[in-house]
Design an enzyme around this catalytic site. Structure first.
Site, mmCIF file in Angstrom:
data_model
loop_
_atom_site.group_PDB
_atom_site.id
_atom_site.type_symbol
_atom_site.label_atom_id
_atom_site.label_comp_id
_atom_site.label_asym_id
_atom_site.label_seq_id
_atom_site.Cartn_x
_atom_site.Cartn_y
_atom_site.Cartn_z
ATOM 1 N N GLY A 1 0.812 -1.207 0.000
ATOM 2 C CA GLY A 1 0.000 0.000 0.000
ATOM 3 C C GLY A 1 0.844 1.255 0.000
ATOM 4 N N GLU A 2 0.274 2.341 0.563
ATOM 5 C CA GLU A 2 0.991 3.608 0.723
ATOM 6 C C GLU A 2 1.424 4.213 -0.603
ATOM 7 O OE1 GLU A 2 4.194 2.964 3.521
ATOM 8 O OE2 GLU A 2 2.963 1.587 4.690
ATOM 9 N N GLY A 3 0.757 3.868 -1.690
ATOM 10 C CA GLY A 3 1.115 4.411 -2.988
ATOM 11 C C GLY A 3 2.232 3.686 -3.694
ATOM 12 N N THR A 4 2.786 2.650 -3.062
ATOM 13 C CA THR A 4 3.970 1.976 -3.609
ATOM 14 C C THR A 4 3.682 1.316 -4.951
ATOM 15 O OG1 THR A 4 4.741 1.555 -1.358
ATOM 16 C CG2 THR A 4 5.778 0.299 -3.126
#
Length: 364
Positions: A322-325
């Site tokens: 997650g977190e935009g990765t």
């Protein structure tokens, strides 16, 4: 301040330029590399050219990672592998350069901006430029109470609109969009189930940090309860976000809508941004044309939402952090597609001349 009506975005948002896209397709047919040889890179370049409104496509020079952060009250019910109220730790890791998205953003030349929409922590734990936009501290338990008041939902939507305007005004030419949340996948799955008319079990995944079977069953139960609260307000997007959303979810929805108004292309990350996309699509059906699905996160809710929006993920590498990765990993492919489309030599068009072909070559 006038009341925000999301339905107004339907008139404000236009599709990317179809004529430019056809010009990009025609130009592609005349490149030195045979049609089809570059696979999906051709499609990415044409999408970007249409968003930019020009051929040949310009390189991506100012990409930006935008991460909206919040804690969700439903996390207190044991639906997440992370402790409730701990999203600020994810934010701190990003700010300290100790998260995957930070490492990759530095490598890819993308700036990172974190926006605290609803973290449940003392504001003094984080920098002022992160926490100054906070709508509220945490959110309500969506299985038994509203996540936000109607006023807070509108404030969060306006926050997303404001951030989209700030990025467009600063010259950001492509956004990688993600979230930093605890309990966010439960909220997202609820929105997807409500908007797609499916049962909780169809959209309930294991989350970025995988949960065990008991936690998955608790998550299903929470989503089923939340769905009973969501269905009566399905006709009103703002009321839906207040009932079973959250400050970050509402802010991302506003951000997506206003980015489409400002003609800023966006790469979506996981199930949270996909769920927000579904809400935005209900308000403005043309909006998804401005978005690219960066990756398949493995969350069933994301797959359901992307299918409804007709978005095909660029990557499927099993990245669940997650977190935009995952969305950020798609950025180099978009940049590569733009470079190839703009810089490969062009041959003479059918029935044309070498002079005409040369005139369409990019110039410095």
């Amino acid at each position: 301040m006038t009341t925000l009506n999301l339905d107004d975005f339907s008139d404000l948002i236009e599709r990317p330029d179809g004529g430019v896209r056809r010009d990009a397709e025609e130009r592609r047919e005349r490149l030195a590399v045979p049609p089809g040889a570059l696979g999906r890179l051709d499609e990415l370049a044409e999408w970007l050219a249409a968003a930019q409104g020009q051929v040949p496509v310009k390189p991506i020079e100012r990409p930006r990672v935008i991460l909206f952060a919040a804690d969700h009250g439903i996390a207190s019910q044991g639906v997440s592998a992370r402790p409730a109220g701990s999203a600020h730790e994810l934010v701190r890791a990003v700010l300290d350069g100790a998260s995957p998205v930070s490492v990759l953003a530095a490598r890819f030349g993308a700036g990172v901006r974190v926006v605290d929409a609803g973290l449940d922590c003392d504001p003094g734990l984080l920098p002022e430029d992160v926490v100054r936009h906070r709508v509220r501290r945490g959110s309500g338990r969506i299985d038994v109470e509203d996540a936000l008041t109607a006023e807070e939902a509108e404030d969060a939507l306006r926050l997303g609109i404001q951030i989209a305007d700030e990025e467009a005004d600063s010259g950001t030419d492509l956004v990688v969009l993600g979230d930093l949340s605890v309990g966010g996948t439960t909220v997202a799955a609820t929105l997807v189930a409500a908007l797609c008319g499916t049962d909780a079990s169809v959209v309930t995944g294991r989350g970025g940090l995988p949960i065990d079977d008991l936690a998955w069953m608790r998550k299903c139960a929470a989503i089923r309860d939340a769905l009973r609260r969501a269905r009566p307000v399905l006709g009103d997007q703002t009321a839906l976000l207040a009932a079973v959303g959250g400050a970050d979810v509402a802010a991302i929805t506003g951000f997506l809508l206003q980015s489409a108004v400002r003609r800023t292309p966006v790469i979506l990350d996981g199930v949270v941004s996909a769920a927000c996309g579904l809400v935005a699509q209900r308000a403005a059906f043309r909006a998804p044309d401005w978005w690219l699905a960066g990756q398949s996160s493995g969350e069933p809710g994301q797959a359901k939402a992307l299918d409804r929006m007709a978005l095909n993920p660029v990557l499927d590498h099993g990245v669940t952090v997650g977190e935009g990765t995952g969305a950020l990993l798609a950025l180099p492919l978009v940049q590569a597609a733009a470079a190839l489309a703009a810089e490969l030599p062009v041959g003479a068009p059918p029935g044309g001349s070498r002079e005409r072909a040369a005139a369409q070559q990019p110039t410095d």
